[in-house]
Design a protein around this motif. Structure first.
Motif, PDB file in Angstrom:
ATOM      1  N   GLY A  19      -2.765  -4.354  -7.064  1.00 27.07           N
ATOM      2  CA  GLY A  19      -3.662  -3.526  -7.869  1.00 27.07           C
ATOM      3  C   GLY A  19      -2.904  -2.621  -8.828  1.00 27.07           C
ATOM      4  N   ILE A  20      -1.834  -2.021  -8.352  1.00 33.23           N
ATOM      5  CA  ILE A  20      -1.022  -1.161  -9.213  1.00 33.23           C
ATOM      6  C   ILE A  20      -0.379  -1.968 -10.323  1.00 33.23           C
ATOM      7  CG2 ILE A  20       1.075   0.261  -9.257  1.00 33.23           C
ATOM      8  CD1 ILE A  20       0.235   1.248  -6.453  1.00 33.23           C
ATOM      9  N   LEU A  21       0.121  -3.162 -10.003  1.00 31.12           N
ATOM     10  CA  LEU A  21       0.702  -4.036 -11.021  1.00 31.12           C
ATOM     11  C   LEU A  21      -0.339  -4.437 -12.048  1.00 31.12           C
ATOM     12  CD1 LEU A  21       3.150  -5.729 -11.994  1.00 31.12           C
ATOM     13  CD2 LEU A  21       2.267  -7.570 -10.564  1.00 31.12           C
ATOM     14  N   LEU A  22      -1.544  -4.751 -11.605  1.00 34.08           N
ATOM     15  CA  LEU A  22      -2.619  -5.137 -12.513  1.00 34.08           C
ATOM     16  C   LEU A  22      -2.994  -3.980 -13.436  1.00 34.08           C
ATOM     17  CD1 LEU A  22      -4.422  -7.550 -13.128  1.00 34.08           C
ATOM     18  CD2 LEU A  22      -6.072  -6.633 -11.520  1.00 34.08           C
ATOM     19  N   ILE A  23      -3.085  -2.780 -12.905  1.00 37.07           N
ATOM     20  CA  ILE A  23      -3.379  -1.610 -13.736  1.00 37.07           C
ATOM     21  C   ILE A  23      -2.268  -1.388 -14.766  1.00 37.07           C
ATOM     22  CG2 ILE A  23      -3.569   0.917 -13.680  1.00 37.07           C
ATOM     23  CD1 ILE A  23      -5.055   0.572 -11.002  1.00 37.07           C
ATOM     24  N   TYR A  24      -1.018  -1.576 -14.356  1.00 36.67           N
ATOM     25  CA  TYR A  24       0.106  -1.431 -15.283  1.00 36.67           C
ATOM     26  C   TYR A  24       0.013  -2.453 -16.418  1.00 36.67           C
ATOM     27  CZ  TYR A  24       4.828  -1.767 -17.126  1.00 36.67           C
ATOM     28  OH  TYR A  24       5.901  -1.824 -17.966  1.00 36.67           O
TER      29      TYR A  24
END
Length: 94
Positions: A19-24
């Protein structure tokens, strides 16, 4: 105090990391200049049109290449060499 199984905790950690990678990645896409985004869209459309022409001519020889976002972008990014690459890939798979 009750602890969850280790596998479940690991899956949660992986989900949060994804999720954090996707937001980035979405944030990076939004900060890209619009010119680059429009060029990507243009190249994808041109790639789709070139693939459509190849399929139109190839229909007489029972040869078609599926037109989807991946093949259109390959043809759009690489141009004529990309179309040749897709044709060779199709020939080697069959």
């Amino acid at each position: 105090m009750e602890f969850l199984p280790v596998a479940l905790e690991f899956n949660v950690i992986i989900a949060y990391a994804f999720g954090i990678l996707l937001i980035y990645l979405i944030g990076r896409m939004l900060t890209m200049p619009i010119r680059i985004v429009l060029k990507l869209i243009y190249n994808g459309l041109v790639g789709g049109i070139v693939l459509w022409v190849v399929n139109f001519i190839g229909a007489y020889f029972s040869f078609t290449i599926g037109i989807n976002p991946i093949t259109a972008l390959i043809a759009g990014f690489l141009g004529i060499p990309g179309v040749i690459l897709l044709i060779l890939f199709k020939l080697f798979i069959n």
